[in-house]
Design a protein around this motif. Structure first.
Motif, PDB file in Angstrom:
ATOM      1  N   LEU A   2     -39.101  56.602 -40.670  1.00 22.88           N
ATOM      2  CA  LEU A   2     -39.582  55.689 -40.015  1.00 22.88           C
ATOM      3  C   LEU A   2     -38.409  54.981 -39.397  1.00 22.88           C
ATOM      4  CD1 LEU A   2     -42.276  54.479 -41.412  1.00 22.88           C
ATOM      5  CD2 LEU A   2     -42.212  55.900 -39.148  1.00 22.88           C
ATOM      6  N   SER A   3     -37.152  54.975 -40.214  1.00 24.71           N
ATOM      7  CA  SER A   3     -35.977  53.626 -39.722  1.00 24.71           C
ATOM      8  C   SER A   3     -36.318  52.672 -40.004  1.00 24.71           C
ATOM      9  CB  SER A   3     -34.721  54.705 -38.568  1.00 24.71           C
ATOM     10  OG  SER A   3     -34.964  55.748 -38.400  1.00 24.71           O
ATOM     11  N   LEU A   4     -37.076  51.841 -40.937  1.00 18.40           N
ATOM     12  CA  LEU A   4     -37.864  50.793 -40.321  1.00 18.40           C
ATOM     13  C   LEU A   4     -36.631  50.033 -40.949  1.00 18.40           C
ATOM     14  CD1 LEU A   4     -40.637  51.162 -42.637  1.00 18.40           C
ATOM     15  CD2 LEU A   4     -40.489  51.035 -40.464  1.00 18.40           C
ATOM     16  N   PRO A   5     -36.203  48.934 -40.486  1.00 15.12           N
ATOM     17  CA  PRO A   5     -35.636  47.932 -41.086  1.00 15.12           C
ATOM     18  C   PRO A   5     -36.060  47.035 -42.113  1.00 15.12           C
ATOM     19  CG  PRO A   5     -37.060  46.769 -38.488  1.00 15.12           C
ATOM     20  CD  PRO A   5     -37.189  48.002 -39.107  1.00 15.12           C
ATOM     21  N   PRO A   6     -35.412  46.047 -42.569  1.00 11.28           N
ATOM     22  CA  PRO A   6     -35.313  45.224 -43.432  1.00 11.28           C
ATOM     23  C   PRO A   6     -36.294  44.472 -43.300  1.00 11.28           C
ATOM     24  CG  PRO A   6     -32.798  45.212 -43.729  1.00 11.28           C
ATOM     25  CD  PRO A   6     -33.833  46.363 -42.404  1.00 11.28           C
ATOM     26  N   ARG A   7     -37.917  44.196 -43.836  1.00 16.66           N
ATOM     27  CA  ARG A   7     -38.008  43.110 -44.163  1.00 16.66           C
ATOM     28  C   ARG A   7     -37.689  41.893 -44.217  1.00 16.66           C
ATOM     29  NH1 ARG A   7     -41.435  39.493 -46.652  1.00 16.66           N
ATOM     30  NH2 ARG A   7     -43.779  39.308 -45.253  1.00 16.66           N
ATOM     31  N   PRO A   8     -37.415  40.718 -43.505  1.00 18.03           N
ATOM     32  CA  PRO A   8     -37.219  39.771 -43.168  1.00 18.03           C
ATOM     33  C   PRO A   8     -37.124  38.252 -44.439  1.00 18.03           C
ATOM     34  CG  PRO A   8     -37.636  39.758 -41.394  1.00 18.03           C
ATOM     35  CD  PRO A   8     -38.339  40.843 -42.025  1.00 18.03           C
ATOM     36  N   GLY A   9     -36.559  37.763 -45.167  1.00 22.64           N
ATOM     37  CA  GLY A   9     -37.576  36.977 -46.291  1.00 22.64           C
ATOM     38  C   GLY A   9     -37.418  37.721 -46.894  1.00 22.64           C
ATOM     39  N   PRO A  28     -51.023  35.395 -40.104  1.00 18.60           N
ATOM     40  CA  PRO A  28     -52.706  35.072 -38.565  1.00 18.60           C
ATOM     41  C   PRO A  28     -53.436  35.941 -39.018  1.00 18.60           C
ATOM     42  CG  PRO A  28     -49.854  34.621 -38.159  1.00 18.60           C
ATOM     43  CD  PRO A  28     -49.981  36.410 -39.496  1.00 18.60           C
ATOM     44  N   ILE A  29     -54.678  35.610 -38.391  1.00 19.86           N
ATOM     45  CA  ILE A  29     -56.269  36.573 -38.134  1.00 19.86           C
ATOM     46  C   ILE A  29     -55.536  36.902 -37.447  1.00 19.86           C
ATOM     47  CG2 ILE A  29     -58.341  36.328 -37.336  1.00 19.86           C
ATOM     48  CD1 ILE A  29     -58.698  33.784 -40.238  1.00 19.86           C
ATOM     49  N   MET A  30     -55.072  36.335 -35.538  1.00 15.24           N
ATOM     50  CA  MET A  30     -55.110  37.429 -34.601  1.00 15.24           C
ATOM     51  C   MET A  30     -54.142  38.217 -34.828  1.00 15.24           C
ATOM     52  SD  MET A  30     -57.163  35.396 -32.544  1.00 15.24           S
ATOM     53  CE  MET A  30     -56.655  37.202 -31.632  1.00 15.24           C
ATOM     54  N   MET A  31     -52.783  37.989 -35.940  1.00 22.25           N
ATOM     55  CA  MET A  31     -52.236  39.420 -35.877  1.00 22.25           C
ATOM     56  C   MET A  31     -53.574  40.443 -36.649  1.00 22.25           C
ATOM     57  SD  MET A  31     -49.089  39.350 -34.894  1.00 22.25           S
ATOM     58  CE  MET A  31     -49.279  37.803 -33.461  1.00 22.25           C
ATOM     59  N   ARG A 124     -46.411  39.220 -39.781  1.00 23.86           N
ATOM     60  CA  ARG A 124     -46.729  37.005 -39.723  1.00 23.86           C
ATOM     61  C   ARG A 124     -46.003  37.335 -38.658  1.00 23.86           C
ATOM     62  NH1 ARG A 124     -42.204  36.614 -44.059  1.00 23.86           N
ATOM     63  NH2 ARG A 124     -41.569  38.745 -42.893  1.00 23.86           N
ATOM     64  N   ASN A 125     -45.670  38.413 -37.665  1.00 18.72           N
ATOM     65  CA  ASN A 125     -45.735  38.173 -35.960  1.00 18.72           C
ATOM     66  C   ASN A 125     -45.180  39.562 -35.558  1.00 18.72           C
ATOM     67  OD1 ASN A 125     -42.716  39.588 -36.542  1.00 18.72           O
ATOM     68  ND2 ASN A 125     -42.467  37.977 -37.110  1.00 18.72           N
ATOM     69  N   SER A 126     -45.254  39.344 -34.218  1.00 19.39           N
ATOM     70  CA  SER A 126     -45.494  40.688 -32.530  1.00 19.39           C
ATOM     71  C   SER A 126     -45.089  41.355 -33.785  1.00 19.39           C
ATOM     72  CB  SER A 126     -45.848  39.943 -31.899  1.00 19.39           C
ATOM     73  OG  SER A 126     -44.204  39.743 -31.889  1.00 19.39           O
ATOM     74  N   LEU A 129     -45.978  42.759 -36.774  1.00 17.21           N
ATOM     75  CA  LEU A 129     -47.518  43.732 -36.056  1.00 17.21           C
ATOM     76  C   LEU A 129     -46.443  45.615 -35.561  1.00 17.21           C
ATOM     77  CD1 LEU A 129     -50.286  44.312 -35.413  1.00 17.21           C
ATOM     78  CD2 LEU A 129     -49.819  43.015 -33.607  1.00 17.21           C
ATOM     79  N   GLU A 130     -45.475  45.328 -35.287  1.00 16.08           N
ATOM     80  CA  GLU A 130     -45.299  46.986 -34.998  1.00 16.08           C
ATOM     81  C   GLU A 130     -44.869  48.442 -35.964  1.00 16.08           C
ATOM     82  OE1 GLU A 130     -46.016  47.576 -31.604  1.00 16.08           O
ATOM     83  OE2 GLU A 130     -46.709  45.563 -30.874  1.00 16.08           O
ATOM     84  N   ILE A 131     -43.865  47.456 -37.006  1.00 14.90           N
ATOM     85  CA  ILE A 131     -44.009  48.138 -37.537  1.00 14.90           C
ATOM     86  C   ILE A 131     -45.399  47.854 -39.087  1.00 14.90           C
ATOM     87  CG2 ILE A 131     -42.498  47.514 -40.089  1.00 14.90           C
ATOM     88  CD1 ILE A 131     -40.255  48.016 -37.592  1.00 14.90           C
ATOM     89  N   ALA A 132     -46.058  47.129 -39.297  1.00 13.29           N
ATOM     90  CA  ALA A 132     -46.983  48.058 -39.545  1.00 13.29           C
ATOM     91  C   ALA A 132     -48.323  49.084 -38.667  1.00 13.29           C
ATOM     92  CB  ALA A 132     -48.059  46.699 -40.034  1.00 13.29           C
TER      93      ALA A 132
END
Length: 147
Positions: A2-9, A28-31, A124-126, A129-132
Protein backbone atom coordinates in the motif's frame (compact mmCIF):
# COMPACT_ATOMS: atom_id res chain seq x y z
CA UNK A 1 1.98 -3.05 -0.98
CA UNK A 2 0.00 0.00 0.00
CA UNK A 3 2.94 2.40 0.55
CA UNK A 4 1.17 3.94 3.53
CA UNK A 5 2.49 7.17 5.02
CA UNK A 6 3.16 7.11 8.77
CA UNK A 7 0.11 7.99 10.87
CA UNK A 8 0.67 11.42 12.43
CA UNK A 9 0.97 11.74 16.18
CA UNK A 10 0.89 9.25 19.00
CA UNK A 11 -1.18 6.09 18.76
CA UNK A 12 -4.58 6.17 20.45
CA UNK A 13 -5.22 4.24 23.64
CA UNK A 14 -6.39 0.71 22.81
CA UNK A 15 -8.28 -1.51 25.25
CA UNK A 16 -9.04 -5.19 25.21
CA UNK A 17 -8.89 -8.01 24.32
CA UNK A 18 -12.60 -8.43 25.01
CA UNK A 19 -13.90 -6.10 23.86
CA UNK A 20 -11.02 -4.78 21.77
CA UNK A 21 -11.27 -1.19 20.62
CA UNK A 22 -10.05 2.39 20.60
CA UNK A 23 -10.37 4.49 23.77
CA UNK A 24 -8.96 7.88 22.70
CA UNK A 25 -8.66 10.05 19.59
CA UNK A 26 -12.19 8.99 18.65
CA UNK A 27 -13.11 9.48 15.01
CA UNK A 28 -15.71 12.22 14.39
CA UNK A 29 -19.10 10.64 13.72
CA UNK A 30 -19.26 12.18 10.23
CA UNK A 31 -15.94 10.45 9.35
CA UNK A 32 -17.26 7.16 10.72
CA UNK A 33 -20.45 7.50 8.68
CA UNK A 34 -18.60 8.40 5.48
CA UNK A 35 -16.39 5.32 5.89
CA UNK A 36 -19.40 3.11 6.66
CA UNK A 37 -21.23 4.44 3.60
CA UNK A 38 -18.32 3.45 1.39
CA UNK A 39 -17.97 0.07 3.09
CA UNK A 40 -21.59 -0.93 2.67
CA UNK A 41 -21.55 0.11 -1.01
CA UNK A 42 -18.90 -2.47 -1.90
CA UNK A 43 -20.22 -4.90 -4.54
CA UNK A 44 -21.86 -8.09 -3.28
CA UNK A 45 -21.58 -7.29 0.45
CA UNK A 46 -24.48 -7.45 2.84
CA UNK A 47 -24.91 -6.07 6.33
CA UNK A 48 -25.90 -8.28 9.24
CA UNK A 49 -25.39 -8.44 13.01
CA UNK A 50 -21.80 -9.16 13.87
CA UNK A 51 -20.82 -12.68 14.82
CA UNK A 52 -17.70 -11.63 16.72
CA UNK A 53 -17.91 -8.03 17.98
CA UNK A 54 -19.80 -5.90 20.46
CA UNK A 55 -23.53 -5.20 20.16
CA UNK A 56 -24.26 -2.40 17.70
CA UNK A 57 -21.09 -2.97 15.68
CA UNK A 58 -21.97 -2.76 12.00
CA UNK A 59 -20.66 -5.71 10.02
CA UNK A 60 -20.04 -6.67 6.41
CA UNK A 61 -20.34 -10.15 5.01
CA UNK A 62 -19.91 -11.80 1.63
CA UNK A 63 -22.64 -14.24 0.59
CA UNK A 64 -21.81 -17.92 0.17
CA UNK A 65 -20.59 -18.54 -3.36
CA UNK A 66 -19.13 -15.03 -3.74
CA UNK A 67 -15.38 -14.84 -3.38
CA UNK A 68 -12.75 -17.45 -2.80
CA UNK A 69 -10.65 -15.94 -0.01
CA UNK A 70 -9.03 -18.25 2.52
CA UNK A 71 -10.68 -19.05 5.84
CA UNK A 72 -8.33 -16.49 7.44
CA UNK A 73 -10.02 -13.75 5.39
CA UNK A 74 -13.14 -14.07 7.57
CA UNK A 75 -13.70 -13.26 11.24
CA UNK A 76 -16.72 -15.47 11.77
CA UNK A 77 -18.95 -17.03 9.16
CA UNK A 78 -18.55 -14.79 6.10
CA UNK A 79 -17.91 -11.58 8.12
CA UNK A 80 -14.73 -9.82 6.98
CA UNK A 81 -15.05 -6.35 8.53
CA UNK A 82 -16.97 -4.44 11.15
CA UNK A 83 -16.97 -0.89 12.48
CA UNK A 84 -17.50 -0.31 16.18
CA UNK A 85 -20.20 1.95 17.66
CA UNK A 86 -19.78 5.73 17.53
CA UNK A 87 -18.20 6.02 21.00
CA UNK A 88 -15.25 3.97 19.65
CA UNK A 89 -15.14 4.44 15.86
CA UNK A 90 -12.38 1.93 15.14
CA UNK A 91 -12.86 -1.13 12.98
CA UNK A 92 -11.65 -4.70 12.72
CA UNK A 93 -10.67 -6.13 9.35
CA UNK A 94 -8.90 -9.22 8.11
CA UNK A 95 -5.79 -8.64 6.03
CA UNK A 96 -3.07 -10.68 4.34
CA UNK A 97 -0.01 -10.86 6.62
CA UNK A 98 2.16 -8.57 4.46
CA UNK A 99 -0.54 -5.87 4.31
CA UNK A 100 -1.22 -6.17 8.04
CA UNK A 101 2.50 -5.73 8.75
CA UNK A 102 2.59 -2.58 6.62
CA UNK A 103 -0.51 -1.17 8.37
CA UNK A 104 0.98 -1.81 11.81
CA UNK A 105 4.46 -0.55 10.88
CA UNK A 106 2.97 2.73 9.57
CA UNK A 107 0.97 3.16 12.81
CA UNK A 108 -2.55 2.79 11.39
CA UNK A 109 -3.57 -0.09 13.63
CA UNK A 110 -2.63 -3.05 15.80
CA UNK A 111 -3.09 -6.81 15.68
CA UNK A 112 -5.85 -8.17 17.93
CA UNK A 113 -4.30 -9.85 20.99
CA UNK A 114 -6.46 -13.00 20.62
CA UNK A 115 -8.21 -13.07 17.24
CA UNK A 116 -6.66 -13.08 13.77
CA UNK A 117 -7.82 -9.56 12.86
CA UNK A 118 -6.38 -6.07 12.69
CA UNK A 119 -7.79 -3.12 14.62
CA UNK A 120 -7.74 -0.05 12.36
CA UNK A 121 -7.88 3.30 14.14
CA UNK A 122 -10.88 5.44 13.27
CA UNK A 123 -10.09 8.30 10.86
CA UNK A 124 -9.73 11.74 12.47
CA UNK A 125 -9.87 13.74 9.23
CA UNK A 126 -10.43 13.36 5.49
CA UNK A 127 -6.82 12.32 4.75
CA UNK A 128 -7.04 9.54 7.34
CA UNK A 129 -10.43 8.54 5.94
CA UNK A 130 -8.78 7.83 2.60
CA UNK A 131 -6.14 5.64 4.30
CA UNK A 132 -8.77 3.72 6.28
CA UNK A 133 -10.79 3.24 3.09
CA UNK A 134 -7.74 1.82 1.26
CA UNK A 135 -7.21 -0.63 4.12
CA UNK A 136 -10.87 -1.71 4.09
CA UNK A 137 -10.64 -2.33 0.35
CA UNK A 138 -7.61 -4.59 0.94
CA UNK A 139 -9.71 -6.61 3.40
CA UNK A 140 -12.54 -6.84 0.87
CA UNK A 141 -10.21 -8.02 -1.91
CA UNK A 142 -8.68 -10.56 0.49
CA UNK A 143 -12.15 -11.97 1.26
CA UNK A 144 -12.98 -12.07 -2.44
CA UNK A 145 -9.78 -14.01 -3.12
CA UNK A 146 -8.32 -11.24 -5.28
CA UNK A 147 -5.25 -10.87 -3.01
Amino acid sequence: MLSLPPRPGAAPRVFGPAPHGQGSQISPIMMQEELWGRMRALPFVYMAPTLVSVPHARSLFLPEGIGSGPDEAFQGGREFAHIHPHHDGSLHVTLPKDIEAEVIDAGWGVHHPVQNVTLIYGPRNSAELEIAWRIVQESYWYALGAK
